[in-house]
Design an enzyme around this catalytic site. Structure first.
Site, short mmCIF file in Angstrom:
data_model
loop_
_atom_site.label_atom_id
_atom_site.label_comp_id
_atom_site.label_asym_id
_atom_site.label_seq_id
_atom_site.Cartn_x
_atom_site.Cartn_y
_atom_site.Cartn_z
N PHE A 126 0.79 -1.12 -0.02
CA PHE A 126 0.10 0.04 0.01
C PHE A 126 0.75 1.29 0.00
CE2 PHE A 126 -2.66 3.18 2.31
CZ PHE A 126 -3.67 3.36 1.27
N GLY A 127 0.69 2.31 -1.10
CA GLY A 127 1.47 3.35 -1.10
C GLY A 127 0.51 4.62 -0.93
N TYR A 128 0.88 5.50 -0.28
CA TYR A 128 0.16 6.61 0.11
C TYR A 128 0.93 8.16 -0.08
CZ TYR A 128 2.97 6.27 4.37
OH TYR A 128 4.41 6.16 5.15
N GLY A 129 2.12 7.87 -0.46
CA GLY A 129 3.05 9.04 -0.69
C GLY A 129 3.46 9.06 -2.09
N SER A 130 4.93 8.78 -2.27
CA SER A 130 5.55 8.75 -3.61
C SER A 130 5.29 7.43 -4.40
CB SER A 130 7.27 8.82 -3.46
OG SER A 130 7.47 7.91 -2.67
N GLU A 163 12.99 2.99 1.97
CA GLU A 163 12.27 3.62 3.26
C GLU A 163 13.15 3.41 4.39
OE1 GLU A 163 9.76 5.13 2.64
OE2 GLU A 163 9.24 4.11 0.61
#
Length: 232
Positions: free
Chosen positions: A40-44, A132
């Site tokens: 799950f990606g929520y930024g870049s 990350e």
């Protein structure tokens, strides 16, 4: 507050390199990934995934909020002038920090969910752990498909990289003071580019999927005001 948060997220963390603002070993910490591998990606990761995905969908996680509250010394800033990038924070953690009422309805965060084939999983995880390394920890969350992807599809267990409130790069002050956060973003620049690019590209993604995020919207507004003022 610290002790309550630590109990909630206690995992064996690598050693922190304060000079560089990253975990020693250049890898994110935390939980083992789910199988099959969903991320799950929520930024870049919403606009620059940089890895092969077998499929993807726009999804939503409940009980979490997105904030620009993670100092970045390796991507959108430097050790001398850290930038600010997004993290997702649990509702319970925000309550412990005094940033959310305990009786408020559950928060939600919209982002992109990616399925990675088994043959690619190891390489993708290695790359993401390095990407990350600046204070992020692996968590497993449930992600609900949105829009057309939600038809007949059950929620998935997905890997989340989160900068928890315990990590040394977390900045609660950036949640409390948007003017200060905007000032950091307006001037910061790192190996991955200007901090403003990260913020404004995320804004474009959210607009493209018709997702409302008041924190991002207000931060974009204040950052643009600063950029305009400095250009006059």
């Amino acid at each position: 507050v610290t002790s309550r948060l630590s109990v909630m997220h206690m995992t064996q963390q690598p050693v922190w390199n304060a000079a560089l603002g990253v975990w020693e070993g250049d890898r994110a910490a935390g939980a083992a990934p789910p199988h099959p591998l969903w991320i799950f990606g929520y930024g870049s990761l919403c606009w620059r995934a940089d890895f092969a995905a077998a499929e993807s969908f726009v999804g939503r996680a409940y009980g979490w909020s997105r904030f620009f509250a993670q100092r970045s010394m390796d991507h959108r800033g430097t050790p001398d002038m850290p930038g600010l990038v997004a993290t997702m924070v649990r509702d319970a953690d925000l309550t412990c920090l005094g940033l959310r009422d305990s009786d408020a309805p559950p928060s939600s965060t919209t982002g992109m969910c990616y399925h990675v084939d088994d043959v690619d999983a190891s390489a993708v995880l290695d790359a993401l752990d390095f990407r990350e390394k600046g204070g992020y920890t692996r968590e497993i969350i449930e992600v609900f498909p949105l829009g057309l992807a939600s038809h007949g599809r059950a929620p998935v267990r997905a890997l989340l990289y989160t900068g928890t409130p315990e990590n040394p790069n977390f900045s609660a002050e950036s949640i409390k003071n948007l003017d200060s956060a905007a000032a950091i973003i307006a001037r910061a620049h790192g190996p991955s580019g200007p901090n403003t690019e990260y913020l404004f590209e995320l804004e474009k993604f959210l607009q493209s999927v018709d997702a409302d995020d008041k924190h991002v919207a207000m931060l974009c507004q204040r950052t643009r005001q600063l950029l305009h003022a400095s250009a006059v």
